[in-house]
Design an enzyme around this catalytic site. Structure first.
Site, PDB file in Angstrom:
ATOM      1  N   CYS B 160       0.797  -1.232   0.000  1.00 54.75           N
ATOM      2  CA  CYS B 160       0.000   0.000   0.000  1.00 54.75           C
ATOM      3  C   CYS B 160       0.829   1.281   0.000  1.00 54.75           C
ATOM      4  O   CYS B 160       0.276   2.371   0.012  1.00 54.75           O
ATOM      5  CB  CYS B 160      -0.952  -0.024   1.177  1.00 54.75           C
ATOM      6  SG  CYS B 160      -1.919  -1.536   1.189  1.00 54.75           S
ATOM      7  N   HIS B 293      -2.274   8.537   6.071  1.00 51.60           N
ATOM      8  CA  HIS B 293      -2.612   7.248   5.453  1.00 51.60           C
ATOM      9  C   HIS B 293      -4.002   6.844   5.944  1.00 51.60           C
ATOM     10  O   HIS B 293      -4.853   6.475   5.156  1.00 51.60           O
ATOM     11  CB  HIS B 293      -1.555   6.201   5.830  1.00 51.60           C
ATOM     12  CG  HIS B 293      -1.682   4.905   5.107  1.00 51.60           C
ATOM     13  ND1 HIS B 293      -1.770   4.829   3.740  1.00 51.60           N
ATOM     14  CD2 HIS B 293      -1.747   3.616   5.557  1.00 51.60           C
ATOM     15  CE1 HIS B 293      -1.871   3.549   3.378  1.00 51.60           C
ATOM     16  NE2 HIS B 293      -1.871   2.801   4.457  1.00 51.60           N
ATOM     17  N   HIS B 328      -9.618   2.493   0.397  1.00 48.09           N
ATOM     18  CA  HIS B 328      -8.177   2.292   0.337  1.00 48.09           C
ATOM     19  C   HIS B 328      -7.842   1.690  -1.028  1.00 48.09           C
ATOM     20  O   HIS B 328      -8.209   0.561  -1.317  1.00 48.09           O
ATOM     21  CB  HIS B 328      -7.728   1.372   1.469  1.00 48.09           C
ATOM     22  CG  HIS B 328      -6.239   1.258   1.591  1.00 48.09           C
ATOM     23  ND1 HIS B 328      -5.369   1.949   0.769  1.00 48.09           N
ATOM     24  CD2 HIS B 328      -5.462   0.546   2.438  1.00 48.09           C
ATOM     25  CE1 HIS B 328      -4.129   1.655   1.106  1.00 48.09           C
ATOM     26  NE2 HIS B 328      -4.158   0.805   2.113  1.00 48.09           N
TER      27      HIS B 328
END
Lengths: 355, 398
Positions: B160, B293, B328
């Site tokens: 990620c 994040h 996400h």
């Protein structure tokens, strides 16, 4: 600009490359179309529980990197840079198969966790407790070379002094059978395979790991200096010569300055023409080939690089690697050229450490 | 600084819009892209929500003008679409006129095709052209071919944080004078593989994700592609280019704690932010906004919050996570948020951290929950991934 020394190497392949020496004992296999990498004794590097849990790629990566670090007498590098064409195929396939076969039910996360492309680099860092820079490149046949481009940049710009960089790829059953289906792997039983005189399409597939400790200082263990790495996404056969000449020009060299050229021929009749083109620049240069020993995989150039580093250090080219009969001494500059199916072309230039 | 890294173009496709303007509009309006899935063939379609782009593969084919027998998986379709926007916005006509690279990133690559045809490949010859589209690097080749790039093309996959690392590598190559121009970013399509992977880890919420909320239950998966064009100062001056923002800082570090979980003290994230400050030469007080994040998993938000406190002490800048808008988007997340960070700078606005209600017990960090207008000169953006991979980028006003 800082020089870039390769001070330690660890290589796992279909040959006995892990135990030291330089191809003192070689297995020539002209019948099988898939080679497995020889497993070293992982117990020296990984706990027994982890050995059972880990896929082969992770184990090969950890063992090869530990070996390289030990040789270079490095405990914890400043950066870990990994290249892998296909990543953690075994765990990816395992998880995907479980999803499909069990219709998305009863899944446990273990193989998913280990399926991400950066698992090898992450596990190396975890084992070493290395909190530095950690990148993973996944770009087919230039995955390792991308890691080398990065490592070279870090040394040259003084971002890091000690780097662990390497390449790793593992085979896995489902992917191999898909590759057989579309002819990437040679058909079985078509007679002995001769990589230098190919008659059939496809290559012999394999797996392996090669890790290299790259530093800004010369040591007693130094093999060579890494001078330059160039890559290109795609080329026509007719463009190979100018690709190589431009790269040499950028480094103020001519083809005759190269003392050995290491070529990635894999015996695929459809694509080895690129190497024939390249050879025309190096007809008076010792030519080396190696994929008849290690097979083809996205990071097979880790075996090629391992070979080139030994050639520079030992100043000899074993017979089994010689593609032509030309000899040259001393061997001060070695150039590697590789591509896969006309894509992901790479040139890697190494110099003798005293040059 | 020897060679400044200018950003001259950007392109994006996400669940909140098919281009930069649509994304900005949704961010300003507070319109989320999290919905039930229209395209994913999963048994979780009634229980989970996704940041899904409401365009079928066929619609994307048409937008890209691809032939019917193309080999693009959805990741490449999204990637080519966003990257082409970025190139066009940067005013690039002849892409190979100066040495131009592509550094892309993805976590799933062509997994959507592999999971669809896993067994069918053995029976149906017509679909076998997708076999080689599985590998992550192939999606970058496809995007490069679509843009006509011939040169340095590579791919980074660090879960990620991938796109942040692609942006970072591009910046380093420009600074060192190795490239004059590089297109950097990431693309990831939704796939059954990742849905079930994250579900088996029990970090997906069955509701809307709520970053930095004490009752957060996990993330919504999303899909997106976003790319930015980085150019050397030399190119900017020579062509009198408009600079959208500068990439002034970057840092990558490894938590070396656990394969999937972040350390509770946020050590890796702390190191990444500190490195980014070192490169940028900025002071802590220069940061006007942190695009966190903030995935809304219990583990991430605690670890990231601690890391932000480690770095900023008591003076934590205004921060928000934009994951409630997009979900996400995995390898693309950092490039999506790079575009949002640049938009924040261009428009002097902080985008809200939607869905936040209850402060976390562990600390007194409260995200910005409504749209905030204020002068913004420097934005810090975090992205963290499996394998302990922690990355920070700092964007600065031109």
């Amino acid at each position: 600009m800082k020089k870039c020394y390769i001070n330690g190497i660890g290589c796992i392949s279909a040959q006995k490359t892990f135990e030291g020496g330089f191809l003192d004992e070689v297995e020539v296999n002209t019948t099988d179309v898939i080679f497995s990498a020889k497993n070293p004794d992982y117990k020296a590097f990984i706990s027994p529980g982890a050995i059972r849990r880990m896929a082969k790629g992770v184990k090969m990566g950890i063992a090869a990197s530990q070996y390289a670090l030990k040789e270079a007498n490095v405990e914890i590098p400043d950066a870990i840079i990994t290249g892998t064409g296909m990543g953690c195929l075994q765990d990816s396939e395992k998880f995907l198969k479980a999803i499909i076969d069990n219709k998305e039910q009863f899944l446990t996360p273990t193989s998913f966790i280990q399926s991400t492309h950066n698992t090898v680099g992450a596990q190396i860092a975890l084992n070493l407790q290395c909190k530095g820079y950690n990148f993973t490149y996944v770009n087919g046949a230039i995955s390792l070379e991308s890691a080398l481009v990065d490592a070279l940049l870090q040394i040259e710009t003084r971002e890091a002094g000690t780097i662990l960089a390497g390449g790793v790829d593992e085979t896995s059953g489902h992917t191999l059978s898909l590759y057989e289906l579309i002819g990437l792997i040679k058909k079985k039983d078509q007679g002995p395979i001769d990589v230098l005189n190919p008659k059939t399409p496809g290559a012999v597939f394999s797996e392996g790991a090669g890790f290299f400790v790259i530093e800004n200082q010369k040591k007693s263990t130094t093999y060579a200096t890494l001078e330059a790495v160039g890559t290109q996404n795609t080329l026509q056969e007719s463009e190979v010569i100018s690709f190589i000449e431009n790269f040499l020009n950028t480094n103020n060299l001519k083809p005759q300055d190269i003392d050995a050229v290491v070529l990635g021929n894999n015996g695929d009749v459809a694509f080895d023409g690129y190497y024939n083109e390249a050879e025309t620049l190096f007809s008076n240069t010792p030519q080396v080939y190696y994929k008849h020993l290690c097979g083809e995989y996205n990071t097979a150039t880790s075996f090629g690089l391992w070979t080139a580093l030994h050639i520079l250090k030992k100043q000899e080219i074993p017979q089994i690697l010689q593609k032509n009969q030309v000899t040259k001494h001393p061997i001060n500059r070695v150039l590697l050229y590789n591509h896969y199916r006309g894509k992901d072309h790479s040139l890697t230039l190494l110099n003798h450490a005293d040059l | 600084m020897p060679n400044k890294v200018a950003i001259t173009g950007m392109g994006i496709i996400s669940s909140i819009g098919n281009n930069v303007e649509e994304n900005f509009h949704a961010l300003i309006k507070g319109a989320t892209g999290i919905t039930k899935t229209d395209y994913l063939n999963t048994i979780h379609k009634d229980t989970l929500k996704f940041g899904e782009i409401k365009l079928s593969n066929q619609q994307l084919d048409r937008k890209l003008g691809l032939q019917a027998d193309h080999r693009f998986p959805r990741t490449s379709l999204l990637g080519a679409y966003a990257a082409a926007q970025a190139v066009e916005r940067a005013g690039i006509k002849n892409i190979n006129e100066v040495p131009t690279g592509l550094i892309s990133s993805t976590s799933v690559g062509g997994m959507d095709k592999t999971e669809e045809y896993f067994y069918e490949y053995f029976e149906n010859e017509a679909i076998r052209r997708f076999i080689l589209s599985h590998d992550a690097g192939e999606t970058s080749h496809q995007i490069a071919d679509y843009l006509g790039i011939k040169g340095f093309v590579t791919t980074i996959s660090t879960a990620c944080s991938s796109a942040a690392n692609a942006i970072m590598m591009g910046a380093r190559l420009i600074k060192a004078g190795k490239l004059e121009r590089v297109i950097v970013g990431g693309a990831d399509a939704l796939s059954i593989f990742t849905v079930n992977g994250f579900n088996s880890l029990m970090i997906l919420t069955d509701d809307l994700n709520t970053p930095f909320d004490d009752h957060r239950k996990g993330l919504n998966l999303g899909e997106a592609a976003a790319y930015i064009v980085l150019e050397s100062e030399n190119q900017v001056q020579k062509n009198n280019k408009k600079v959208l923002a500068y990439l002034s800082g970057y840092g990558n570090a490894n938590d070396a704690f656990h394969q999937t979980a972040s350390s509770e003290n946020g050590e890796g994230a702390t190191l990444a932010m500190k490195k980014a400050f070192e490169i940028s030469g900025l002071e802590l007080t220069d940061i006007d906004y942190i695009n966190a994040h903030g995935t809304a998993t219990p583990n991430n938000d605690l670890s990231e919050g601690r890391a932000i406190q480690n770095v900023f002490g008591k003076k934590v800048p205004v921060f928000s996570s934009t994951k409630p808008f997009t979900g996400h988007t995995l390898a693309a997340a950092a490039s999506v948020e790079a575009v949002y960070s640049i938009l924040a700078i261009q428009n002097n606005v902080v985008f809200p951290n939607k869905n936040f209600k209850t402060p976390m017990k562990e600390f007194d960090l409260i995200p910005q929950t409504s749209l905030l207008e204020k002068p913004i000169h420097h934005v810090l953006s975090n992205s963290f991934g499996f394998g302990g991979n922690c990355s920070t980028l700092i964007f600065s006003k031109s």
